[in-house]
Design an enzyme around this catalytic site. Structure first.
Site, PDB file in Angstrom:
ATOM      1  N   GLU A 244      36.488 -33.574   5.848  1.00  0.00           N
ATOM      2  CA  GLU A 244      35.974 -34.668   5.021  1.00  0.00           C
ATOM      3  C   GLU A 244      36.427 -35.976   5.663  1.00  0.00           C
ATOM      4  OE1 GLU A 244      36.190 -36.391   0.447  1.00  0.00           O
ATOM      5  OE2 GLU A 244      37.244 -34.550   0.978  1.00  0.00           O
TER       6      GLU A 244
ATOM      7  N   ARG B 121      47.973 -22.738   5.375  1.00  0.00           N
ATOM      8  CA  ARG B 121      48.034 -24.072   5.966  1.00  0.00           C
ATOM      9  C   ARG B 121      49.180 -24.155   6.973  1.00  0.00           C
ATOM     10  NH1 ARG B 121      45.490 -28.140   2.727  1.00  0.00           N
ATOM     11  NH2 ARG B 121      46.825 -29.669   3.739  1.00  0.00           N
TER      12      ARG B 121
ATOM     13  N   LYS C  87      46.759 -35.228   3.246  1.00  0.00           N
ATOM     14  CA  LYS C  87      46.030 -36.458   3.524  1.00  0.00           C
ATOM     15  C   LYS C  87      46.349 -37.536   2.490  1.00  0.00           C
ATOM     16  CE  LYS C  87      41.941 -35.433   6.274  1.00  0.00           C
ATOM     17  NZ  LYS C  87      40.464 -35.501   6.298  1.00  0.00           N
TER      18      LYS C  87
END
Length: 799
Positions: free
Chosen positions: A259, A463, A473
């Site tokens: 994104e 992750r 983020k």
């Protein structure tokens, strides 16, 4: 737990990490130990020689009380206990066999090393630096089995240097291995046999071992994962699968779907880089920009992602945007309503949350299809106030209680809705995402099944988390926007642009990612050793609790130590970064027996293994009557373990001459050394004290001509951004920022050859570390960022 903090600090944990560990209610600690003791405990806990288990408690007592304190003593204990029965342990013989109470003095070790060198002198002089140091060490250990191995190694290296001096070009040449002559075989001329071909590995034959092949995406798969909850897998009809395979030709297709709401970090490299490197000959990878959240997305981020992906060496098959499919997403939403699988809802976000938690259906769930179609069209045309209507999937709230299909702003698809449909429209074979999306997998397949669309194979992975930093983020954005760091490319961040600015190469990142691989399950482990069970263990910290050896492990998933990344960075730069000399904290040294206007041009090596006859492997350094060394390389009071310059002492200047300190000039208050006077040995007859660390050989920078200061540069030294290993777990994580994560040296001196450095040029500043020229550099002032130090956490230094 009142004393637990002190116990953690004793073994080297920083204060915040210790406090975090104490806050973990799974950790019970009653006694602490030194790191060296912990290593010995680890050895005892993981080795199981015959009969030794019976006497393990006794051996532990000796280690904890420091009666046994070296690996050699532990090995001797194992050897003794292996042949000792359960009831006949003779303590006196045991202590004698293990060297308990034996102290080997430095003088004894020096004498033994001297004896070994005298015995092997002719062989050492013949082989020079190709001498097998391990053999010398073994001879010393045979005579002094309880000597400190670290000190022995230092003494051997120092003795080698004293005997052989500086390495020559011949010493650095790799020996040519003689090929063994093969016996002549009598050939049978009637037949010709081909040389046997290397059998390819199973992974080479099938690089998708961890995934099903594309043609297998018609099977129903289930997997038990966490709490025995079934997780769905792809289930395509034969017709859908054949249509998909006709389009793809059976090729693997995946996608990298960032994104564009921030800069990419090293976590984005975990799977994308891994897959590209592993499957690049048989895989196409889309770069799909998920632009369904225009409030957070910027053109800057899109441009960055495209640029940094190219720098990393990834070549996307095609760049697409979710917005490319808005019309298809709208048409499929209409189809979903027509099939009775979606409806327009008017619940508020709080109401939706409440109904989900209670697993209750919305009061608008059963509204007529025609009414939902009309309302959805009104949403499209902007006739409904923003946030007042949502298109929701009509899933079973008893099972799929976490999914919605629309978004409470005017006519924009939500990720949950767009994700699976775009995957299907792009004929993705393997849809990869992180484990937090695992709960949405049921929604993913429910929607594709409801629309009779092709279903990709979904696979979630853990992750990537790296110690002493944050990867979220949201947290990175806060660090940047609130000016805790100097932008998204701050060298202290684990963003790919930050790593690049710090001097980390894409090759090192790719190698690091390949090394850690991709895993599905979180590593939630705290293992205990009670003498009867055994599992794989990560070492440190180690504690003694009620006679039980406890290996306390972190439970924060795929947590990789920063040092592991730094290892790969160091390995890469050791091969590619040219050598030069820079002094960070200059101390003036006046060479009193060299004429003030004299300048001698010397050759310095750019590469440690450079051939002696290659002029491009060298650069020129001036040597004059004023040179500068590091302030840390001078002491008023000398000591046995110090290899720098001191009054009356001689050291060697790298690529230059030995110098001897003859005078020290102090400040008026007699507290600060202003300058040092020294004499140089132009014939290099003086042998300075040396060590295996090379600290007896100092780096330096001289005035290029009388009265002219050396080239002044700015050097930025970066350390870990956070004090704790896992700051993301802290409530007040910003309070954990390391105040010394960036130290700027504004008055460093460099050799003249460094004047031509360009942005992104990488160097090894000898004895200091690896550095890169920063983009802030100007023609008037060069700026360098430290990438990594020369020595890793295990004490291994680069050449």
């Amino acid at each position: 737990m009142v004393e637990a903090l002190d116990l953690f600090l004793k073994i080297g944990l920083d204060k915040r990490t210790a406090e975090n560990t104490i806050a973990n209610n799974k950790a019970a600690v009653t006694d602490g130990c030194e790191r060296s003791t912990g290593n010995l405990l680890y050895t005892v806990a993981t080795k199981f020689p015959a009969n030794a288990l019976v006497h393990r408690p006794k051996l532990l007592e000796y280690i904890v009380s420091s009666k046994i304190k070296t690996p050699a003593q532990v090995e001797a204990a194992f050897a003794f206990l292996t042949v000792t029965g359960s009831d006949d342990l003779d303590i006196n013989k045991f202590e004698e066999a293990c060297g308990v109470g034996v102290e080997v003095s430095l003088e004894d070790m020096e004498r033994t090393v001297d004896e070994i060198f005298e015995e092997k002198k002719s062989a050492i002089l013949e082989q020079r630096y190709r001498t097998n140091v391990g053999d010398l060490f073994a001879h010393v250990r045979k005579k002094q089995p309880w000597a400190d191995p670290k000190i022995v190694k230092q003494l051997i290296d120092s003795k080698l240097y004293a005997l052989l001096g500086e390495k020559t070009a011949a010493d650095n040449e790799k020996p040519v291995k003689k090929k063994k002559e093969k016996p002549v075989k009598v050939e049978d001329k009637s037949t010709t046999e081909e040389a046997p071909q290397a059998v390819p590995s199973e992974e080479e034959l099938n690089p998708y071992l961890i995934f099903p092949a594309p043609e297998e995406n018609y099977k129903v798969h289930t997997e038990v994962f966490f709490s025995d909850r079934p997780v769905l897998r792809a289930c395509n009809s034969k017709a859908l699968l054949e249509k998909h395979l006709k389009i793809t030709g059976g090729k693997v297709l995946t996608r990298f779907p960032p994104e564009p709401n921030g800069y990419l970090h090293i976590g984005h490299a975990k799977v994308s880089c891994y897959l590209y490197l592993k499957f690049r000959k048989s895989l196409d990878c889309y770069s799909l920009f998920d632009d369904t959240n225009p409030e957070a997305e910027k053109k800057e981020y899109i441009d960055h992602i495209e640029e940094i992906v190219g720098w990393m060496g990834w070549k996307p098959f095609k760049i697409t945007y979710t917005s490319d499919y808005f019309q298809e997403l709208h048409d499929l939403a209409v189809e979903l309503i027509r099939r009775g699988h979606a409806y327009v809802d008017h619940q508020t976000p709080d109401e939706i949350k409440e109904y989900r938690e209670k697993k209750m259906n919305s009061p608008w769930r059963d509204r007529p299809i025609a009414e939902s179609l009309k309302l959805f069209d009104d949403m499209k045309r902007g006739m409904i106030e923003e946030g007042k209507a949502t298109l929701r999937m009509k899933q079973d709230m008893q099972i799929h209680s976490t999914s919605t299909c629309g978004r409470q702003v005017v006519y924009l698809p939500k990720f949950d809705y767009a994700h699976c449909i775009v995957d299907s429209l792009e004929n993705i074979t393997h849809s990869l995402c992180t484990l937090e999306f695992e709960t949405r997998r049921a929604s993913y397949y429910w929607l594709l099944d409801a629309l009779s669309l092709y279903q990709p194979y979904v696979w979630e992975y853990s992750r990537l988390n790296i110690t002493n930093t944050v990867m979220s983020k949201r947290k990175l954005n806060r660090l940047v926007t609130e000016n805790y760091v100097d932008g998204w490319d701050d060298p202290r961040l684990m963003t790919l642009s930050g790593l690049r600015r710090r001097g980390v190469t894409s090759t090192a990142i790719n190698t690091f990612v390949r090394g850690i691989g991709i895993t599905r399950r979180l590593s939630r482990v705290i293992h205990f050793y009670n003498g009867y069970s055994r599992k794989s263990i990560i070492n440190m910290p180690v504690f003694i609790s009620g006679g039980l050896i406890v290996f306390l492990l972190r439970s924060d998933g795929s947590m990789i130590r920063l040092e592991r990344l730094e290892y790969h960075v160091r390995e890469e730069l050791n091969k590619t970064a040219s050598r030069t000399m820079v002094v960070l904290n200059p101390l003036k040294v006046v060479i009193t027996n060299l004429e003030a206007n004299s300048v001698i041009d010397l050759d310095a090596k750019k590469w440690p293994d450079a051939p002696g006859d290659d002029p491009s492997s060298y650069y020129k350094v001036p040597f004059s009557s004023v040179v500068y060394i590091e302030q840390a390389d001078f002491r008023i009071k000398d000591s046995k373990d110090y290899y720098g310059l001191a009054p009356g002492k001689t050291v060697l200047l790298r690529y230059a001459f030995p110098i001897k300190c003859t005078e020290v000039v102090l400040s008026e208050d007699k507290t600060t050394v202003v300058e040092v006077h020294a004499e140089y040995d132009p014939f290099k007859k003086t042998k300075p004290k040396a060590s295996h660390t090379g600290i007896g050989v100092l780096h330096w920078v001289a005035e290029p001509s009388p009265g002219i200061d050396p080239l002044k540069v700015e050097v930025r030294l970066f350390e870990k951004l956070f004090l704790s290993e896992n700051p993301g777990e802290l409530d007040n994580w910003l309070d954990d920022l390391n105040p010394e994560s960036k130290v700027v040296m504004t008055s460093a001196y460099a050799v003249p050859a460094l004047r031509d450095a360009a942005v992104d040029d990488k160097f090894q500043f000898e004895r200091l570390g690896y550095f890169v020229a920063d983009k802030d550099s100007t023609p008037e002032k060069l700026i360098f960022n430290r990438t990594v130090t020369l020595r890793d956490s295990y004490g291994k230094a680069s050449k």
